[in-house]
Design a protein around this motif. Structure first.
Motif, PDB file in Angstrom:
ATOM      1  N   ASP A  65       0.828  -1.200   0.000  1.00  0.00           N
ATOM      2  CA  ASP A  65       0.000   0.000   0.000  1.00  0.00           C
ATOM      3  C   ASP A  65       0.867   1.257   0.000  1.00  0.00           C
ATOM      4  N   LYS A  81     -10.533  -3.400  -0.587  1.00  0.00           N
ATOM      5  CA  LYS A  81      -9.332  -2.623  -0.283  1.00  0.00           C
ATOM      6  C   LYS A  81      -8.101  -3.252  -0.931  1.00  0.00           C
ATOM      7  N   THR A  88      -5.712  -1.551  -3.911  1.00  0.00           N
ATOM      8  CA  THR A  88      -4.270  -1.397  -3.748  1.00  0.00           C
ATOM      9  C   THR A  88      -3.517  -2.108  -4.859  1.00  0.00           C
TER      10      THR A  88
END
Length: 248
Positions: free
Chosen positions: A64, A115, A119
């Motif tokens: 990330d 998520k 990423t």
């Protein structure tokens, strides 16, 4: 999902340009090393050589962080490719109990799927399998594992098939001389090639290839991480300059 390019060509100027090998989820080492060189996200540029994830304790956080660095280029390693392929299989199957990368890792199943996808997409958007980078008057050919061609040509690299791309990412045969068919001479078409993947005690040079992985992903000895400032690079001071930046 995003699709990574086979090859990327960039001329980089203004600010420093750093090459960073296999971080393997060692976020603390990464943060400490970037702090040590006073990395400036607004002006400096970061080139990662693959295998940013797995083995270490902070794989997602490392992926990330690197995906969000403004001026960055990422070259895929075998660990990123395993994650991407496993994620695609999971994403389209809907009945998988989890993402199995085949690397004995579980961190990817502890991150919310949306998520993780966001990423991965952000990381792939800045990624390629291999590349040619010009910094000042020096040209670098970059791939995760090896330089498998006698002549580094953007045109040839952009047209490589799956098996030859895989060899550039996974091979360790160049200076290890583990394959009698592997080219062992100077790589033409570039001044230097840069790679990670193969762990050495110190940054290692063979002909005009540089191997930067000093063992952040090691499972048998103390973990170290290195970085190389390509603006300060020259044949005569490569090892000295790089070694001062090795994270003990």
């Amino acid at each position: 999902m995003q699709i990574a390019r086979k090859h990327i060509f960039k001329k980089l100027s203004g600010g420093r340009v750093f090459a960073l090998p296999d971080v393997h989820g060692e976020l603390n080492l990464l943060n400490e090393l970037l702090g040590k060189v006073n990395f400036d996200e607004e002006n400096d540029k970061l080139i990662t050589l693959g295998d940013t994830i797995n083995r270490g304790p902070h794989s997602f956080e490392t992926l990330d962080k690197l995906s969000k660095i403004k001026n960055s280029i990422h070259f895929l390693g075998n660990h990123e490719i395993s994650l991407i392929r496993a994620f695609e299989k999971h994403w389209f199957s809907y009945d998988s109990p989890g993402i199995d990368t085949g690397k004995n890792e579980v961190w990817q199943n502890e991150v919310p799927i949306a998520k993780l996808k966001e990423t991965i997409d952000r990381y792939i958007e800045k990624s390629a399998y291999c590349g040619t980078i010009q910094v000042n008057n020096t040209t670098f050919g970059i791939s995760h594992g090896d330089a498998t061609l006698e002549h580094w040509s953007p045109e040839i690299l952009s047209g490589l098939g799956k098996e030859k791309l895989k060899a550039m990412i996974c091979n360790r045969a160049r200076y290890k001389n583990t394959n009698g068919n592997q080219y062992q001479g100077i790589i033409r078409g570039v001044d230097w090639t840069i790679h990670g993947h193969t762990i050495n005690e110190n940054i290692t040079m063979f002909k005009n290839s540089i191997f930067l992985d000093v063992g952040a992903g090691s499972t048998t000895r103390a973990k170290k991480l290195a970085i190389l400032d390509l603006n300060e690079f020259s044949k005569s001071k490569c090892i000295e300059t790089s070694s001062t930046l090795v994270q003990e």
